[in-house]
Design an enzyme around this catalytic site. Structure first.
Site, PDB file in Angstrom:
ATOM      1  N   ASP A   4       0.878  -1.182   0.000  1.00  0.00           N
ATOM      2  CA  ASP A   4       0.000   0.000   0.000  1.00  0.00           C
ATOM      3  C   ASP A   4       0.910   1.225   0.000  1.00  0.00           C
ATOM      4  OD1 ASP A   4      -1.755   2.084   0.497  1.00  0.00           O
ATOM      5  OD2 ASP A   4      -2.900   0.987   2.017  1.00  0.00           O
TER       6      ASP A   4
ATOM      7  N   ASP B  52      -3.008   7.349  -3.475  1.00  0.00           N
ATOM      8  CA  ASP B  52      -2.920   6.261  -2.498  1.00  0.00           C
ATOM      9  C   ASP B  52      -3.417   5.003  -3.217  1.00  0.00           C
ATOM     10  OD1 ASP B  52      -2.867   4.754  -0.177  1.00  0.00           O
ATOM     11  OD2 ASP B  52      -4.405   5.915   0.868  1.00  0.00           O
TER      12      ASP B  52
ATOM     13  N   HIS C 266     -11.189   6.748   2.222  1.00  0.00           N
ATOM     14  CA  HIS C 266     -11.138   8.081   2.818  1.00  0.00           C
ATOM     15  C   HIS C 266     -11.009   9.165   1.761  1.00  0.00           C
ATOM     16  CE1 HIS C 266      -6.720   7.656   2.181  1.00  0.00           C
ATOM     17  NE2 HIS C 266      -6.987   6.388   2.412  1.00  0.00           N
TER      18      HIS C 266
ATOM     19  N   HIS D 144      -6.245  11.709   5.351  1.00  0.00           N
ATOM     20  CA  HIS D 144      -7.558  11.239   5.796  1.00  0.00           C
ATOM     21  C   HIS D 144      -8.417  12.456   6.122  1.00  0.00           C
ATOM     22  CE1 HIS D 144      -4.892   7.754   6.676  1.00  0.00           C
ATOM     23  NE2 HIS D 144      -5.858   7.131   6.041  1.00  0.00           N
TER      24      HIS D 144
ATOM     25  N   GLU E 127     -10.691   1.504  -0.611  1.00  0.00           N
ATOM     26  CA  GLU E 127      -9.806   0.383  -0.299  1.00  0.00           C
ATOM     27  C   GLU E 127     -10.515  -0.750   0.437  1.00  0.00           C
ATOM     28  OE1 GLU E 127      -6.508   1.375   2.343  1.00  0.00           O
ATOM     29  OE2 GLU E 127      -7.347   3.354   2.663  1.00  0.00           O
TER      30      GLU E 127
ATOM     31  N   GLU F  54      -6.631  -1.077  -3.604  1.00  0.00           N
ATOM     32  CA  GLU F  54      -6.966   0.340  -3.427  1.00  0.00           C
ATOM     33  C   GLU F  54      -6.617   1.141  -4.674  1.00  0.00           C
ATOM     34  OE1 GLU F  54      -4.673   2.425  -0.390  1.00  0.00           O
ATOM     35  OE2 GLU F  54      -6.286   3.888  -0.158  1.00  0.00           O
TER      36      GLU F  54
HETATM   37 CO    CO Z   1      -5.712   4.668   1.797  1.00  0.00          CO
END
Ligand code: CO
Length: 242
Positions: free
Chosen positions: A31, A42, A103, A111, A136, A227
């Site tokens: 990740d 992300d 998020h 976030h 995710e 994700e």
């Molecule tokens: Co994330």
């Protein structure tokens, strides 16, 4: 970069000289986050090291992500995304992880307010146009929850208040200059000070840093994750991490 193995779901990153090795049969979540001038991407994938034991589990989180990405449009309700993710994962015989979420992201803030659940029954928030959002889904053959039971190596500045000692203050300033309020790996502070590990602990005790514990599945279940990051536009959405 988070590298989480088997029942670990999130927030492990190596320490300096980390002796941990990947082994045949490990289920590994990679990740990673990157930013340009604070604008964040992300993204995560799951890989299995040299075996074929967890393909169905990996497919469950991958398919859940694809379904969620197709639903993204201005004003979409996050609760409906959570329901679709849960259905995609349970229809393959697994459970989504209920206490991990996608998020919204803002410049310099990973976030940012709105959470995108991986289960049904969430709140009534919607994603307005102009939102950057990371989706995710996590799938597991365990109970479907994670717990922070191990100390991690990822930190984030939460308060800029000065300490009494100069070395701690100097490191805090270096951290803020380099990482802002984005999460960072402790090992990245090695160039700033020989004593960075002790100083980070001091900053953490003083409330300047938040420490992210490693989050693991509570029943020791295997965990897969996928994700992507997307931008909600006026009348459509674009995925910008693939
Ligand atoms: Co994330």
């Amino acid at each position: 970069m988070n590298i989480c193995i088997n029942d670990a779901a999130a927030h492990y990153t190596p320490e300096e000289g980390d002796p941990l090795l990947l082994a045949r049969g490990d289920l590994v979540k990679i990740d990673l986050g990157a930013h340009v001038d604070g604008f964040i991407a992300d993204t995560a994938i799951t890989v299995e090291i040299s075996t074929y034991n967890w393909r169905e589990l990996m497919k469950a989180s991958e398919e859940a992500l694809n379904i969620a990405l197709e639903m993204l449009s201005p004003g979409v309700g996050v609760a409906s995304i959570g329901t679709a993710v849960e259905m995609a994962i349970t229809s393959r015989g697994f459970r989504p992880i209920a206490n991990l979420t996608g998020h919204a992201m803002q410049r310099g803030n990973l976030h940012a307010g709105i959470a995108v659940p991986n289960v049904s029954g969430g709140e009534a928030a919607v994603l307005p146009s102009g939102t950057a959002v990371a989706i995710e889904p996590f799938a597991t053959n365990g109970r479907g929850r994670v717990d922070g039971n191990r100390k991690g190596n990822i930190y984030q500045v939460t308060r800029e208040r000065d300490l009494k000692d100069q070395a701690g203050n100097d490191l805090l300033k270096d951290i803020i200059n380099r990482f802002g309020r984005l999460p960072f790996a402790a090992r990245w502070c090695a160039p700033f000070s020989d004593k960075y590990e002790a100083l980070i602990r001091r900053l953490w005790r003083h409330g300047n840093l938040h420490s992210y514990p490693v989050l693991s599945e509570i029943a020791g279940g295997m965990v897969s994750q996928n994700e992507h990051s997307a931008l909600i536009l006026e009348d459509t959405s674009i995925v910008y991490t693939r």
